[in-house]
Design an enzyme around this catalytic site. Structure first.
Site, mmCIF file in Angstrom:
data_model
loop_
_atom_site.group_PDB
_atom_site.id
_atom_site.type_symbol
_atom_site.label_atom_id
_atom_site.label_comp_id
_atom_site.label_asym_id
_atom_site.label_seq_id
_atom_site.Cartn_x
_atom_site.Cartn_y
_atom_site.Cartn_z
ATOM 1 N N ALA A 61 7.230 37.463 -22.444
ATOM 2 C CA ALA A 61 8.258 38.481 -22.179
ATOM 3 C C ALA A 61 7.663 39.869 -22.336
ATOM 4 C CB ALA A 61 9.441 38.317 -23.137
ATOM 5 N N THR A 63 8.484 42.820 -24.199
ATOM 6 C CA THR A 63 9.376 43.007 -25.346
ATOM 7 C C THR A 63 9.370 44.418 -25.916
ATOM 8 O OG1 THR A 63 7.637 42.239 -26.848
ATOM 9 C CG2 THR A 63 9.200 40.591 -26.030
ATOM 10 N N TYR A 100 13.378 31.853 -23.443
ATOM 11 C CA TYR A 100 13.901 32.627 -24.574
ATOM 12 C C TYR A 100 14.503 33.948 -24.100
ATOM 13 C CZ TYR A 100 11.183 29.253 -27.169
ATOM 14 O OH TYR A 100 10.671 28.070 -27.662
ATOM 15 N N THR A 102 17.551 37.207 -25.626
ATOM 16 C CA THR A 102 17.689 38.185 -26.701
ATOM 17 C C THR A 102 19.140 38.540 -27.018
ATOM 18 O OG1 THR A 102 17.136 40.484 -27.302
ATOM 19 C CG2 THR A 102 17.439 40.023 -24.982
ATOM 20 N N TYR A 126 15.482 46.813 -21.277
ATOM 21 C CA TYR A 126 15.018 45.521 -21.796
ATOM 22 C C TYR A 126 16.131 44.483 -21.741
ATOM 23 C CZ TYR A 126 13.781 41.974 -25.264
ATOM 24 O OH TYR A 126 13.548 40.785 -25.905
ATOM 25 N N LYS A 130 16.332 41.059 -19.402
ATOM 26 C CA LYS A 130 16.458 39.726 -20.016
ATOM 27 C C LYS A 130 17.704 39.012 -19.509
ATOM 28 C CE LYS A 130 14.128 38.031 -22.654
ATOM 29 N NZ LYS A 130 12.997 37.107 -22.406
ATOM 30 N N TRP A 151 15.662 39.984 -33.303
ATOM 31 C CA TRP A 151 14.851 40.673 -34.320
ATOM 32 C C TRP A 151 13.670 39.806 -34.757
ATOM 33 C CZ3 TRP A 151 18.133 43.976 -38.268
ATOM 34 C CH2 TRP A 151 19.057 44.753 -37.557
#
Length: 313
Positions: A61, A63, A100, A102, A126, A130, A151
């Protein structure tokens, strides 16, 4: 015969843990960028068609939340387009996808934990990328699990844990935001939960059938909630009892002693950043727990364990 697993993001916080753990499930193929370039859809398609995995675990990703505001095209390519291409190729060969996501897909307007039925409304690039990645994976039609976490930190890479330790060697006073609420989650526990899921599903026969029964979005974080301020305080409480002879600790602190004497709570408005952050992004893990029977420890327990494992090693 063992399954073949295609793993992306092998050097990241979660990916590096998966690289260590996934061999329990099958043969892991973890290409580097020369072999699978997430900015290049043709490279992705070629890699999947050559490897022909039973599972694709996408731990890669973009990130860097603030950097994404200035590098939107790259963030979209890696976080949105690439997962979509991976899922499209998975559909063609009958593979399943674990992807994955977020907590930042939410705007933070709630004051109780978000569940999977809550509407996503990201407030930064971001989060938008996602969310687009989630939608692309779902639209491809391959059996999939989308695991939203939050986090994330690790003893390696760039993350809040290591940043606080570094700053604590440079400043006697730290100012940390105390009006953003979320749940710090250790990358190792995310990876271990992923492997447990795969073990469950592979024991149930056909990959397509077992994944199809549980396909969807799940929240996977540690238990509890906190603020960045209290997370920082927990880190320094644990660090104060840790021998600086530990390798990762030495790397994070560059071998220097901690000198911070005080952590001062501040508001988000006192710490402006390029990207907006949700003020509340705690996720409810109920659906994950009910479906797979897995629950991660409390966030404070995880922080203790990160240091305790090093103390006892």
């Amino acid at each position: 015969m063992k399954s073949t697993i295609l793993l992306t993001g092998r050097t990241g916080q979660v990916g590096s843990e998966l690289l260590r753990l996934l061999p329990k499930i099958g043969e892991v193929v973890a290409p580097d960028r020369d072999e699978l370039d997430l900015l290049n859809p043709d490279s992705i398609r070629r890699a999947v068609r050559e490897i022909r995995p039973e599972f694709i675990v996408n731990a890669a990703a973009f990130t860097a939340v603030d950097v994404a505001e200035a590098q939107e095209s790259d963030a979209y390519a890696i976080n949105a387009n690439a997962p979509g291409v991976l899922a499209e190729e998975a559909k063609k060969i009958g593979a399943a996808v674990i992807h994955y996501s977020t907590d930042y897909v939410f705007d933070g307007s709630k004051r109780t934990p978000y569940d999977e039925a809550d509407s996503a409304a990201p407030i930064n690039v971001y989060g938008k990328t996602k969310l687009a990645g989630e939608q692309a994976v779902c639209a491809a039609g391959a059996p999939h699990l989308i695991l939203r976490t939050a986090w994330v930190y690790s003893t390696r890479g760039r993350n809040f844990l290591r940043t606080i330790l570094r700053l604590a060697t440079e400043k006697e006073e730290l100012r940390v935001v105390r009006d953003q609420f979320g749940t710090p989650t250790w990358s190792r526990d995310i990876a271990e939960a992923t492997v447990k899921i795969l073990a469950q599903l592979t024991s149930q026969g056909s990959v397509a059938n077992s994944f199809s029964r549980v396909s969807g979005i799940y929240h996977l974080t540690a238990a509890g909630e906190t603020t960045w301020f209290d997370f920082a305080r927990a880190i320094l409480e644990e660090a104060a009892q840790l021998s600086p002879a530990i390798e990762w600790f030495d790397q994070a602190t560059h071998g220097r002693s901690l000198i911070t004497k005080q952590i001062i709570p501040i508001t988000t408005s006192e710490y402006p950043t390029r990207a907006s952050r949700p003020l509340y992004s705690v996720l409810s893990n109920s659906r994950f727990r009910q479906t797979f029977g897995i629950e991660l420890p409390h966030w404070r327990t995880q922080v203790h364990l990160v240091f305790e494992l090093e103390r006892s090693s």
